[in-house]
Structure formats: C-alpha cells, structure tokens
Write an enzyme that holds these catalytic residues in place. Structure first.
Site, PDB file in Angstrom:
ATOM      1  N   TYR A 146       0.772  -1.116   0.046  1.00 45.95           N
ATOM      2  CA  TYR A 146      -0.073  -0.011   0.012  1.00 45.95           C
ATOM      3  C   TYR A 146       0.892   1.314  -0.007  1.00 45.95           C
ATOM      4  CZ  TYR A 146      -3.679   3.534   1.654  1.00 45.95           C
ATOM      5  OH  TYR A 146      -4.288   4.498   1.812  1.00 45.95           O
ATOM      6  N   ASP A 241       9.299   2.800   0.053  1.00 45.72           N
ATOM      7  CA  ASP A 241       8.010   3.370   0.848  1.00 45.72           C
ATOM      8  C   ASP A 241       8.598   2.985   2.346  1.00 45.72           C
ATOM      9  OD1 ASP A 241       5.910   4.158   2.162  1.00 45.72           O
ATOM     10  OD2 ASP A 241       4.624   3.343   0.796  1.00 45.72           O
ATOM     11  N   LYS A 269       3.338   8.858   9.292  1.00 42.83           N
ATOM     12  CA  LYS A 269       3.253   7.898  10.379  1.00 42.83           C
ATOM     13  C   LYS A 269       4.489   8.559  11.485  1.00 42.83           C
ATOM     14  CE  LYS A 269       0.772   4.458   8.354  1.00 42.83           C
ATOM     15  NZ  LYS A 269       0.629   3.882   7.247  1.00 42.83           N
TER      16      LYS A 269
HETATM   17  C1  PLP Z   1       0.063   4.308   6.010  1.00 40.34           C
HETATM   18  C2  PLP Z   1       0.799   4.014   4.667  1.00 40.34           C
HETATM   19  C3  PLP Z   1       0.789   4.981   3.668  1.00 40.34           C
HETATM   20  C4  PLP Z   1      -0.255   6.140   3.457  1.00 40.34           C
HETATM   21  O1  PLP Z   1      -0.064   6.988   4.555  1.00 40.34           O
HETATM   22  P1  PLP Z   1      -1.102   7.885   5.044  1.00 40.34           P
HETATM   23  O2  PLP Z   1      -0.596   8.932   6.020  1.00 40.34           O
HETATM   24  O3  PLP Z   1      -2.147   6.946   5.591  1.00 40.34           O
HETATM   25  O4  PLP Z   1      -1.709   8.583   3.910  1.00 40.34           O
HETATM   26  C5  PLP Z   1       1.693   4.698   2.483  1.00 40.34           C
HETATM   27  N1  PLP Z   1       2.654   3.821   2.672  1.00 40.34           N
HETATM   28  C6  PLP Z   1       2.630   2.996   3.434  1.00 40.34           C
HETATM   29  C7  PLP Z   1       3.801   1.896   3.668  1.00 40.34           C
HETATM   30  C8  PLP Z   1       1.885   3.141   4.567  1.00 40.34           C
HETATM   31  O5  PLP Z   1       1.958   2.198   5.739  1.00 40.34           O
END
Ligand code: PLP
Length: 430
Positions: A146, A241, A269
């Site tokens: 994601y 990411d 995060k």
């Molecule tokens: C949570 C997450 C996102 C998206 O971040 P948001 O602040 O929810 O938009 C993107 N990449 C990874 C790996 C994530 O865990």
C-alpha cells in the site's frame, strides 16, 4: 463480566448518519472481523480507553505513529507550545529545517526532502517526481503493498482494499491504472520480465521494504538488493516506501537494516509523532526537479505545519537520544509477544504463521509460510475474526484485519506482555 458498549453504540449510530460507514478511513470499521468498534475517549502510554470506560491494550499504535506510546509528554508539551504561536503560518519557519536535519541525520540517503501532510501525498509526489525526472510513464509496484490512496497507487493495494474484497477501486480510469504494473513480491524474475516488456518505459520501482499492509511480509535474502540492481541497470528510480518502517525497524529504517540506498524515500506516521505529516526525499539531483527549482509541481497549504514539525521533532529527538534502549526494548517486547502467542497457538493446536521484523509483526492464521500476497491470502480470516473478538473482550485491541501488522511502543513492557499472553491463552481455549 462482558464489556458494555452502550455509549460507543450511540456514537456509532450518529456517525453512520453523517460519515459513510461511520468512519473517516475504512480500516477503522470492524467489517473484516465483525463486532462493534469502540469509540475512543483517550489514550495514554500503551492503553486506549473507550467512551464506556473499557480499557484496552493498544496493539496497533494509531497504525504506526505512536512508537513512544500515547500522549508522550515531550510531544504533548511541544504541540502545546507550538499551538500558542499559531497553528499555521503558510510561510517558512525554523521547525521545517529542524525536523529535516533530524531526518537527514537518520536517513543519509535523503539529501533533500519535502514535507507533506500524509504518507499518501508523499508517495503520490515521489512517483510524479520519478516520472518527471525520467520522462517515463510506467511504475512497478507489488501486490499487497500500500502506498496511499492516490489513483496510480491503488492497484492491488493490500489490507484496506483486500479486506473489502475490491480489486482496486471504482473511480480509477483504466487509462490511469494501466501504467501501474503490480507484480508479486519476492519475485525478481517478474521485475526483470517487466523491464524486458517495457524497455526504457519504467520510471520507478516503489516498494515497502518490509510489507506491512498485507500483514507483515519479509523480503527474502537478496530481494531488495536485486531490486536496487535492476532499477539501476534499467535507468529507473528505486523508491523505498518507509512510511511504516521508517524510524520503526531502526532509527534509519529498513534501508539501514538491509543496507539499501534508494533514490527516493517516502515517510509518514512516526515522522509526525501522531500529527498529520509525511515526507519524501532522496538524491539532490532528483529532488531539484521539484518546483520552484524544476518542472515537477507539488504543493500543500499545511505542508511543514508547525504543530506537526514540533511533534515530529520531539519524537525524533527522543529516538535519537535513546536509540540503544528504544530499539533493544522494542525488539525484546515484540519478540516476547510474537513468539509467546505463537507458542500458545501451537499448544492449542491452532495453525499460525508468525512474521516479524523488530516491532512489526503478524499472526497469520495459516500453516503456510507467508512470502507474498497470495500466501498471506491463504489465512483463515474467519478464525482471525473470532480471535480478534475474543481479544477485544479480554481488553486487547488488535488491528481489525488479518492483513495488518501489529505496532507496539516503548510504553509496552513486561506487564503488557503478560496481559497479552493471558488474553491469548483464554482466546485459544474458547
Ligand atoms: C500508511 C501508509 C501509507 C499512507 O499514509 P497515509 O498517511 O495514511 O496517507 C503509505 N505507505 C505505507 C507503507 C503506509 O503504511
């Protein structure tokens, strides 16, 4: 005595009349596990309290950010002080440089960076930048990973989507999704085949170095290095990411743990200490393609927000100053939790595959090794749902989906391990 959820139920009914599904983010609904989502009144350290006064051991930490526990006093103090100087300026302030210096100190690959208000924006912007820099259209991502909910990234995108059984999402034109190649994780042959099929057309590979959004899935030995080599050989950028793994697996994230130097990194995060914040950054020559220096546009009214910077600085300063004890403590507690529950399951004759890196872990209700989305999907989600419900009754709040990682904090210690194991023991005999 069973929990009462009278006040939560009332708030849920009101929320459903106002917000689709009663939530602002679909993973918060308990659709995947059944049962009713408690409404949270407050949280402190390792615990959440709902509006009916029930207490829960928090095993998801706001989905990652709360690595120092809830209401971490230095962060609370920093946010209060910043709020008194105004919540937003829409102009440059010292906090941006202060946080950027701390990030760069932990992630030397980020020669330049830019703050955003979410991980979604960070990933969306990094992909746009990679396309602008290379002049290429295609993007390689992996099934179950994601990278936020921007159109191009919402293809085979893991937990939230998997849980709802939607292949991608309605509302995304085929013409947009067709430039996103979603390949199986841990399969370098598939990546090589993509470069062969689209020579000089792939702008970047974007990957969660440890997958967290299909449950925790580890990269096989040599996989990330293989991606690095394939990207370099084919003139594509490698984007790690680290929205989940950054500052969690180590101070320098997964790239430090696995020794990989990406071209770009995305964050979210933990970097905002619980406030809305993301960042992307990397090679200076690539980052300088961004406006106002270069032709790739990217912006944000609240980007670099003073409250978010203050919370991020307070969080990172603590992680940096106490890194030894922070990461060894997280490792010790996580191992005790992950392995403890795994052995209770084994004693109870329940098939569970446990995956863990540092303070990220998942109990998959399957007897198969999990190495990609297909093997993760062999899990018995109904059995996970029953486990989730029993744990909630016992005062332990697990993430409400089989395809999510547990995230613990430095506020989790021996007492929390004992509480978790006792709850799991009861859940497995029930
Ligand atoms: C949570 C997450 C996102 C998206 O971040 P948001 O602040 O929810 O938009 C993107 N990449 C990874 C790996 C994530 O865990």
């Amino acid at each position: 005595m069973p929990r009462t959820l009278i006040q939560s139920r009332k708030l849920q009914l009101r929320a459903e009349s106002l917000l689709p599904g009663g939530v602002d983010s679909p993973v918060r609904a308990f659709r995947a596990v059944g049962g009713e989502p408690p409404f949270v009144a407050r949280a402190e350290g390792a615990y959440l309290w709902d509006v009916d006064g029930n207490r829960y051991l928090d095993m998801f930490g706001s989905w990652g950010p709360m690595i120092l526990g809830h209401a971490f006093p230095p962060a609370v103090e920093a946010i209060r002080a910043a709020a008194g100087r105004s919540a937003s300026f829409g102009a440059s302030h010292a906090g941006e440089g202060d946080l950027a210096e701390l990030v760069k100190q932990c992630f030397p690959s980020m020669e330049r960076l830019r703050f955003t208000s979410s991980g979604t924006e960070a990933c969306m912007s990094a992909v746009r930048l990679a396309r602008g820099f290379t002049g290429r259209k295609f993007v390689v991502k992996f099934e179950g990973c994601y990278h936020g909910h921007s159109d191009a990234m919402l293809v085979k995108a893991g937990s939230g989507v998997a849980t709802l059984g939607i292949p991608g999402s309605a509302g995304i034109p085929e013409e947009t999704a067709m430039h996103t190649l979603a390949l199986p994780f841990n399969d370098l042959g598939a990546v090589q085949a993509a470069f062969d099929a689209y020579p000089e057309q792939i702008a970047c590979i974007i990957v969660e170095p440890v997958v967290g959004n299909a449950g925790t899935i580890l990269p096989e030995t040599g996989y990330l290095h293989g991606l690095r080599q394939l990207a370099t050989k084919n003139g594509a950028l490698l984007i790690l990411d680290e929205v989940m793994t950054g500052f969690r697996l180590s101070l320098g994230g997964a790239q430090q743990v696995f020794g990989i130097k990406p071209d770009l990194t995305t964050m979210g995060k933990i970097i905002g200490g619980g406030l809305p914040c993301g960042a992307f950054g990397g090679r200076a020559d690539v980052m300088e393609f961004l406006a106002p220096l270069g032709p790739v546009y990217q912006a944000g009214t609240l980007s670099g927000n003073p409250l978010a910077m203050a919370a991020g600085i307070a969080t990172l300063e603590h992680l940096i100053a106490h890194q030894g004890e922070v990461y060894s403590g997280l490792e010790r507690t996580s191992a005790a939790m992950a392995d403890g529950v795994a052995s209770l399951a084994q004693e109870a004759g329940i098939a569970i595959t446990t995956t863990r890196v540092g303070s990220m872990f998942t109990w998959f209700f399957t007897d198969q090794p999990v190495k990609d989305f297909t093997t993760a999907a062999t899990s018995d989600t109904a059995a996970f749902g029953r486990f989730h419900h029993a744990m909630m009754e016992a005062g332990v709040w697990l993430p409400p989906s089989q395809f999510e990682a547990m995230f613990i904090s430095t506020a989790h210690g021996a007492a929390e391990v004992a509480l978790l194991l006792e709850a799991a023991r009861q859940a497995f005999v029930a």
